[in-house]
Design an enzyme around this catalytic site. Structure first.
Site, mmCIF file in Angstrom:
data_model
loop_
_atom_site.group_PDB
_atom_site.id
_atom_site.type_symbol
_atom_site.label_atom_id
_atom_site.label_comp_id
_atom_site.label_asym_id
_atom_site.label_seq_id
_atom_site.Cartn_x
_atom_site.Cartn_y
_atom_site.Cartn_z
ATOM 1 N N LYS A 1 -0.482 12.775 2.288
ATOM 2 C CA LYS A 1 -1.292 13.232 3.400
ATOM 3 C C LYS A 1 -0.371 13.973 4.354
ATOM 4 O O LYS A 1 0.828 13.729 4.365
ATOM 5 C CB LYS A 1 -2.019 12.078 4.064
ATOM 6 N N GLU B 1 -10.043 7.178 6.192
ATOM 7 C CA GLU B 1 -10.437 6.817 7.554
ATOM 8 C C GLU B 1 -9.209 6.505 8.420
ATOM 9 O O GLU B 1 -9.287 6.571 9.634
ATOM 10 C CB GLU B 1 -11.406 5.636 7.545
ATOM 11 N N SER B 2 -8.085 6.156 7.774
ATOM 12 C CA SER B 2 -6.885 5.778 8.524
ATOM 13 C C SER B 2 -6.094 7.005 8.969
ATOM 14 O O SER B 2 -4.867 7.002 8.950
ATOM 15 C CB SER B 2 -6.021 4.844 7.680
ATOM 16 N N THR C 1 -7.862 2.191 -1.233
ATOM 17 C CA THR C 1 -6.995 2.579 -0.119
ATOM 18 C C THR C 1 -5.565 2.757 -0.629
ATOM 19 O O THR C 1 -5.072 1.940 -1.399
ATOM 20 C CB THR C 1 -7.017 1.484 0.965
ATOM 21 N N ARG D 1 7.560 -2.608 3.228
ATOM 22 C CA ARG D 1 7.506 -2.651 4.702
ATOM 23 C C ARG D 1 7.933 -4.037 5.157
ATOM 24 O O ARG D 1 7.350 -5.033 4.708
ATOM 25 C CB ARG D 1 6.089 -2.410 5.212
ATOM 26 N N ASP E 1 6.035 9.157 10.577
ATOM 27 C CA ASP E 1 6.616 9.994 9.523
ATOM 28 C C ASP E 1 5.818 11.271 9.261
ATOM 29 O O ASP E 1 6.086 11.981 8.298
ATOM 30 C CB ASP E 1 6.765 9.190 8.224
ATOM 31 N N SER F 1 6.199 4.265 8.581
ATOM 32 C CA SER F 1 5.055 5.068 8.979
ATOM 33 C C SER F 1 4.641 4.845 10.425
ATOM 34 O O SER F 1 5.407 5.085 11.333
ATOM 35 C CB SER F 1 3.898 4.777 8.021
ATOM 36 N N HIS F 2 3.428 4.336 10.608
ATOM 37 C CA HIS F 2 2.861 4.192 11.950
ATOM 38 C C HIS F 2 3.282 2.883 12.622
ATOM 39 O O HIS F 2 2.902 2.627 13.748
ATOM 40 C CB HIS F 2 1.335 4.222 11.841
ATOM 41 N N LYS G 1 10.015 4.053 1.095
ATOM 42 C CA LYS G 1 8.992 4.546 0.166
ATOM 43 C C LYS G 1 9.700 5.338 -0.931
ATOM 44 O O LYS G 1 10.751 5.931 -0.702
ATOM 45 C CB LYS G 1 7.999 5.460 0.883
ATOM 46 N N ARG H 1 -8.963 -6.019 7.733
ATOM 47 C CA ARG H 1 -9.651 -4.808 8.173
ATOM 48 C C ARG H 1 -11.125 -4.941 7.823
ATOM 49 O O ARG H 1 -11.474 -5.307 6.685
ATOM 50 C CB ARG H 1 -9.075 -3.574 7.490
ATOM 51 N N ASP I 1 2.628 11.940 8.415
ATOM 52 C CA ASP I 1 1.567 12.152 7.427
ATOM 53 C C ASP I 1 0.161 11.925 8.004
ATOM 54 O O ASP I 1 -0.814 12.343 7.411
ATOM 55 C CB ASP I 1 1.807 11.328 6.146
ATOM 56 N N ARG I 2 0.068 11.268 9.156
ATOM 57 C CA ARG I 2 -1.262 11.060 9.752
ATOM 58 C C ARG I 2 -1.522 12.059 10.871
ATOM 59 O O ARG I 2 -0.580 12.622 11.439
ATOM 60 C CB ARG I 2 -1.360 9.663 10.354
ATOM 61 N N THR J 1 0.838 -1.202 0.000
ATOM 62 C CA THR J 1 0.000 0.000 0.000
ATOM 63 C C THR J 1 0.871 1.249 0.000
ATOM 64 O O THR J 1 0.558 2.248 -0.637
ATOM 65 C CB THR J 1 -0.905 0.032 1.258
ATOM 66 N N ASP K 1 1.818 10.544 13.346
ATOM 67 C CA ASP K 1 2.441 9.221 13.369
ATOM 68 C C ASP K 1 3.952 9.317 13.119
ATOM 69 O O ASP K 1 4.524 10.415 13.106
ATOM 70 C CB ASP K 1 1.769 8.307 12.341
HETATM 71 C C1 G16 Z 1 -0.774 3.955 4.324
HETATM 72 C C2 G16 Z 1 -1.416 4.509 3.087
HETATM 73 C C3 G16 Z 1 -2.843 4.880 3.346
HETATM 74 C C4 G16 Z 1 -3.602 3.703 3.912
HETATM 75 C C5 G16 Z 1 -2.900 3.182 5.149
HETATM 76 C C6 G16 Z 1 -3.507 1.892 5.655
HETATM 77 O O1 G16 Z 1 -0.629 4.952 5.267
HETATM 78 O O2 G16 Z 1 -0.721 5.641 2.620
HETATM 79 O O3 G16 Z 1 -3.403 5.303 2.150
HETATM 80 O O4 G16 Z 1 -4.907 4.060 4.242
HETATM 81 O O5 G16 Z 1 -1.548 2.904 4.856
HETATM 82 O O6 G16 Z 1 -3.350 0.923 4.674
HETATM 83 P P1 G16 Z 1 -3.648 -0.597 4.958
HETATM 84 O O7 G16 Z 1 -5.086 -0.666 5.381
HETATM 85 O O8 G16 Z 1 -3.378 -1.280 3.653
HETATM 86 O O9 G16 Z 1 -2.763 -1.058 6.083
HETATM 87 P P2 G16 Z 1 0.754 5.163 6.023
HETATM 88 O O10 G16 Z 1 0.485 6.259 7.003
HETATM 89 O O11 G16 Z 1 1.050 3.837 6.656
HETATM 90 O O12 G16 Z 1 1.748 5.514 4.973
#
Ligand code: G16
Length: 543
Positions: free
Chosen positions: A376, A364-365, A344, A22, A279, A113-114, A126, A496, A281-282, A18, A277
């Site tokens: 984001k 939503e995330s 997503t 990772r 990095d 990320s998170h 990334k 999910r 972005d959230r 996504t 979070d």
């Molecule tokens: C990433 C993506 C988002 C996505 C989120 C959750 O966020 O950039 O668009 O909504 O992961 O994705 P998944 O449901 O596939 O785990 P981030 O903040 O992790 O880069």
């Protein structure tokens, strides 16, 4: 300069998900792992010799080592200029911004990320392209394919580069420039928002707490909130980026930022709280004894965005990922702007933003962003909210209640079943997929499924299609269940399950989503045969 080609063999587990690659940190610490993937990125680009590349990360464990490896490979590949954040730090939105500002061909962001960090945590890489956006599918497919056939990488035999001082160093044909990671981003935020209006809010006694979760946004938040906006010292907590995030799981939600939620439900709570979070972005926002759901936040940003000077007359449309609740749709209809539904992954918003079809997007995330850059952007979203509070003089709760009064409340909940066996999770999804034709018209707990389908997306700008993007069961137009597998985990699988239900009954507005949608949650478990396929009955996280 001494440049060498080193023979290598591919790692077949290297693939972009996504949001980039990772993996468990232990996996990326294997010999040649970072080297292979870095060279695979470069091999999938064209005409990059002499161009500018941006590199940074969220400061997590192993970033320092990986960064040195990547810098040497990038120099050996003959990039003209490599811009890197001081001490290797750059938030994801700041990277996106400076890619465009400095005309770079792209940027590498070292972040999972998170996801938690540390030797037993996660690591990620990334790649964002020249428009600052996460690489689209066409590029990530190329990188993955190249990683699977790679047989050599180039490296420059130089000592580790000092990233502690701002300035330039030259290695062969490459200049490596260390920059202040905050300055450009902070200046850009001042162009977008009316800082004097937000400053007045603080001068008048408005109180805030910002939790950087020991991740990358600490220096950004201190400079912007405490420095430029005059919030008192101490407004920013957990403000020093640490390799293990000080033991915190840098995912701002009701589970992993419970300490912040508890502070906001105590008598001594400030007016406003926010967190970002790993990095940056959230974002998560709380008012006094009030949690702002990110889906409602997107709807409210759609309502108010064009009252912020930078966006006057620029609101063309809004986009949300499919599992994000339909709260924003009604606002978009009212404002006579387009509303798009994407899969997503932030990468799906890039083409819509580039084509000017949307001004704003969110998920939503805990993600929201706008045409100001192609990621984001947590601090941007918080500044947008501070602008709305300054302009209206209302609280987060008052503004959200007004949204519900006008359009009804759309309850939204994400239930995640983490750490599943990947085969079990895939079987569950496959069985659901097979049962789609028969689910239509089926009644469970007195509710009838009116539409059962798997989401396929056709990008209205590029024409690219993405299939298998989540299974959606609708119960009339006001309730639905969505199932999909996460693409950001580093091992096993995460299922999910997203639940949404709209009510216009004001007596139900104060219900918790768990109470309001207990029945829908039960149906979601029955239809997916969750216990049978996974052995689980309760989710690991609920947001
Ligand atoms: C990433 C993506 C988002 C996505 C989120 C959750 O966020 O950039 O668009 O909504 O992961 O994705 P998944 O449901 O596939 O785990 P981030 O903040 O992790 O880069």
């Amino acid at each position: 300069m001494d440049i060498t080609a080193i023979k290598t063999e591919p790692y077949l587990d290297q693939a972009m998900g996504t949001s980039g690659l990772r993996k468990k940190t232990a996996v990326v610490r294997q010999s040649r792992y970072i080297e292979n993937f870095t060279q695979a990125i470069f091999d999938s680009l064209e005409g990059f010799a002499g161009k500018t590349l941006i590199i940074g990360g969220d400061g997590r464990f192993y970033n320092d080592k990986a960064l040195q490896t990547i810098l040497k490979i990038a120099a050996a590949n003959q990039f003209g200029r490599i811009i890197v954040g001081q001490n290797g730090l750059l938030s994801t939105p700041a990277t996106s911004h400076i890619i465009v500002k400095y005309g770079a061909i792209g940027g590498i962001i070292l972040s999972a990320s998170h996801n938690p960090g540390g030797p037993d945590g996660d690591f990620g890489i990334k790649f964002n392209t020249e428009n600052g956006a996460p690489a689209p599918q066409s590029v990530t497919d190329k990188i993955t394919a190249r990683a699977h056939t790679i047989d050599r990488y180039w490296t420059m035999n130089i000592p580790d580069i000092d990233l502690s001082e701002i300035g330039e160093q030259t290695f062969g044909n490459t200049v490596i420039e260390v920059i202040d990671p905050v300055a450009d981003y902070a200046a850009y935020m001042q162009e977008i928002f009316d800082f004097s209006a937000i400053k007045t809010l603080f001068t008048n006694g408005f109180t805030m707490i910002y939790d950087a979760m020991n991740a990358v946004t600490g220096p950004y938040a201190k400079r912007i909130f405490e420095g430029l906006l005059g919030a008192p010292a101490g407004t920013v907590i957990h403000g020093t980026p640490l390799p293990d995030f000080g033991g915190l799981h840098p995912e701002p939600n009701l589970t992993y930022a419970k300490h912040l939620v508890d502070m906001m439900y105590a008598d001594s709570a400030p007016d406003f709280a926010a967190a970002s979070d790993g990095d940056g972005d959230r974002y998560m926002i709380l008012g006094r004894s009030f949690f702002l759901n990110p889906c409602d936040s997107l709807a409210i940003l759609t309502q108010y965005l064009d009252s912020i000077p930078f966006y006057h007359g620029r609101l063309t449309g809004v986009a949300r990922s499919m599992p994000t609740s339909f709260a924003a749709d009604a606002v978009a209809r009212d404002k006579h702007i387009a509303c798009y539904q994407t899969p997503t992954g932030w990468k799906f918003f890039g083409s819509l933003l580039d084509a000017g079809k949307i001004t704003l997007c969110g998920e939503e995330s805990f993600g929201a962003g706008s045409c100001h850059l192609r990621e984001k952007d947590g601090i941007w979203a918080i500044l947008a909210w501070l602008s709305i509070l300054a302009q209206t003089g209302k609280t987060v709760a008052e503004i959200t209640h007004a949204l519900w009064q006008q359009y009804g409340r759309v309850f939204a909940m994400q239930q995640s079943y983490e750490g599943l066996d990947a085969t079990d999770a895939n079987t569950l999804m496959e069985k659901l997929r097979e049962s789609l034709p028969t689910l239509n018209g089926t009644t469970v707990n007195d509710r009838t499924i009116t539409d059962a389908a798997e989401f396929t997306y056709a990008d209205p700008v590029t024409g690219d299609t993405a299939t298998g993007q989540g299974i959606c069961l609708s119960f009339g137009s006001d309730a639905r269940i969505v199932y999909r597998l996460s693409g950001t985990g580093s091992s096993g699988a995460t299922l999910r399950v997203y639940l949404n239900e709209r009510t216009t009954d004001a007596t139900r507005f104060s219900q918790s989503p768990a109470t309001a949608m207990a029945d829908l949650a039960d149906i979601s478990r029955q239809i997916a045969n969750l216990k049978k396929h996974t052995g689980r009955e309760t989710p690991t996280t609920i947001t």
